[in-house]
Design an enzyme around this catalytic site. Structure first.
Site, short mmCIF file in Angstrom:
data_model
loop_
_atom_site.label_atom_id
_atom_site.label_comp_id
_atom_site.label_asym_id
_atom_site.label_seq_id
_atom_site.Cartn_x
_atom_site.Cartn_y
_atom_site.Cartn_z
N ASN A 52 3.57 9.69 1.44
CA ASN A 52 2.39 8.91 1.86
C ASN A 52 1.57 9.71 2.75
O ASN A 52 1.80 10.56 3.56
CB ASN A 52 2.98 7.89 2.77
CG ASN A 52 3.94 8.09 3.98
OD1 ASN A 52 4.58 8.85 3.97
ND2 ASN A 52 3.99 7.27 4.81
N GLU A 54 -1.77 8.86 5.11
CA GLU A 54 -2.45 8.09 6.04
C GLU A 54 -3.56 8.42 6.38
O GLU A 54 -3.99 9.77 6.17
CB GLU A 54 -1.61 7.76 7.20
CG GLU A 54 -0.30 7.17 6.97
CD GLU A 54 0.58 6.45 8.08
OE1 GLU A 54 0.23 6.83 9.21
OE2 GLU A 54 1.34 5.66 7.87
N CYS A 63 0.13 5.41 -0.70
CA CYS A 63 1.61 5.27 -0.52
C CYS A 63 2.19 6.36 -1.38
O CYS A 63 1.56 7.12 -2.28
CB CYS A 63 2.26 4.10 -1.22
SG CYS A 63 2.01 2.52 -0.28
N GLU A 65 4.51 6.68 -3.53
CA GLU A 65 4.66 6.51 -5.01
C GLU A 65 3.35 6.76 -5.86
O GLU A 65 3.46 7.53 -6.82
CB GLU A 65 5.11 5.05 -5.37
CG GLU A 65 6.31 4.49 -4.55
CD GLU A 65 6.00 3.89 -3.30
OE1 GLU A 65 5.58 4.53 -2.56
OE2 GLU A 65 6.79 3.00 -3.15
N CYS A 96 6.28 -1.11 -2.35
CA CYS A 96 5.31 -1.96 -2.03
C CYS A 96 4.64 -2.58 -3.35
O CYS A 96 5.02 -2.00 -4.56
CB CYS A 96 4.27 -1.49 -1.46
SG CYS A 96 2.89 -0.89 -2.02
N CYS A 99 2.40 -0.50 -5.44
CA CYS A 99 2.80 0.54 -6.00
C CYS A 99 3.71 -0.02 -7.30
O CYS A 99 3.93 0.83 -8.42
CB CYS A 99 3.82 1.41 -5.35
SG CYS A 99 2.77 2.30 -3.96
N1 THU Z 1 4.38 3.12 2.26
C1 THU Z 1 4.71 4.09 1.26
O1 THU Z 1 4.34 5.20 1.04
N2 THU Z 1 5.24 3.25 0.13
C2 THU Z 1 5.53 2.13 0.08
O2 THU Z 1 5.95 1.63 -1.15
C3 THU Z 1 5.57 1.31 1.22
C4 THU Z 1 4.72 1.87 2.16
C5 THU Z 1 3.84 4.02 3.31
C6 THU Z 1 2.57 3.49 3.57
C7 THU Z 1 2.29 3.66 5.04
O3 THU Z 1 1.78 5.03 5.48
C8 THU Z 1 3.83 3.66 5.54
O4 THU Z 1 4.62 3.49 4.65
C9 THU Z 1 3.91 2.22 6.53
O5 THU Z 1 3.43 1.09 5.71
#
Ligand code: THU
Length: 141
Positions: A52, A54, A63, A65, A96, A99
């Site tokens: 991920n 940010e 994300c 994925e 999520c 994704c």
């Molecule tokens: N996140 C992912 O990388 N993949 C997911 O399927 C769920 C959430 C990340 C996004 C963010 O940087 C952190 O997790 C908290 O939501």
């Protein structure tokens, strides 16, 4: 690794999970402090990993994925056999909703390996995680 499935994981699926776990170390998550790793296995037999990423403008976060999938697609590998996710959760690492939709686009029959840092893993097809999905087929007719 605790495997909550009936079938044992194949060697390539174990490699895929290891790639996702390693990618998690590269997560850029200074805002949530929640690190996620992902890796995709293509029908060409290649593995592409991501974490991920940010942003100070929180909504721009991508994300793990999607980073892994977009890496694969951007080098011409569009057909996904499996996607692994590794995150810190009690029993499995659910992807999520956004994704799930992106996984479905490139791997409508993909296995999703939902792993945790503690070694739990649960495997389900994307169609089980995103039933009645909207997908590329809708555009054809
Ligand atoms: N996140 C992912 O990388 N993949 C997911 O399927 C769920 C959430 C990340 C996004 C963010 O940087 C952190 O997790 C908290 O939501």
């Amino acid at each position: 690794m605790k495997n909550k499935n009936k079938k044992p994981l194949t060697a390539v699926y174990r490699r895929l999970l290891a790639a996702a776990k390693a990618a998690r170390q590269k997560a850029y998550a200074p805002y949530s402090r929640y690190r996620v790793g992902a890796a995709v296995l293509t029908f060409g037999g290649k593995i592409h990993a991501g974490c991920n990423v940010e942003n100070a403008s929180y909504g721009l976060t991508c994300c793990a994925e999607r980073v892994a999938i977009f890496k694969a697609v951007s080098v011409g590998e569009r057909r996904l056999r499996a996607v692994a996710i590794v995150l810190d959760a009690p029993s499995y690492g659910a992807p999520c909703g956004a994704c799930r939709q992106v996984i479905y686009e490139f791997g409508p029959a993909a296995d999703v390996l939902m792993g945790t840092v503690r070694g739990g893993v649960r495997v389900q097809r994307i169609g089980e995680l995103l039933p009645l999905a909207f997908g590329p087929a809708h555009l054809k007719d």
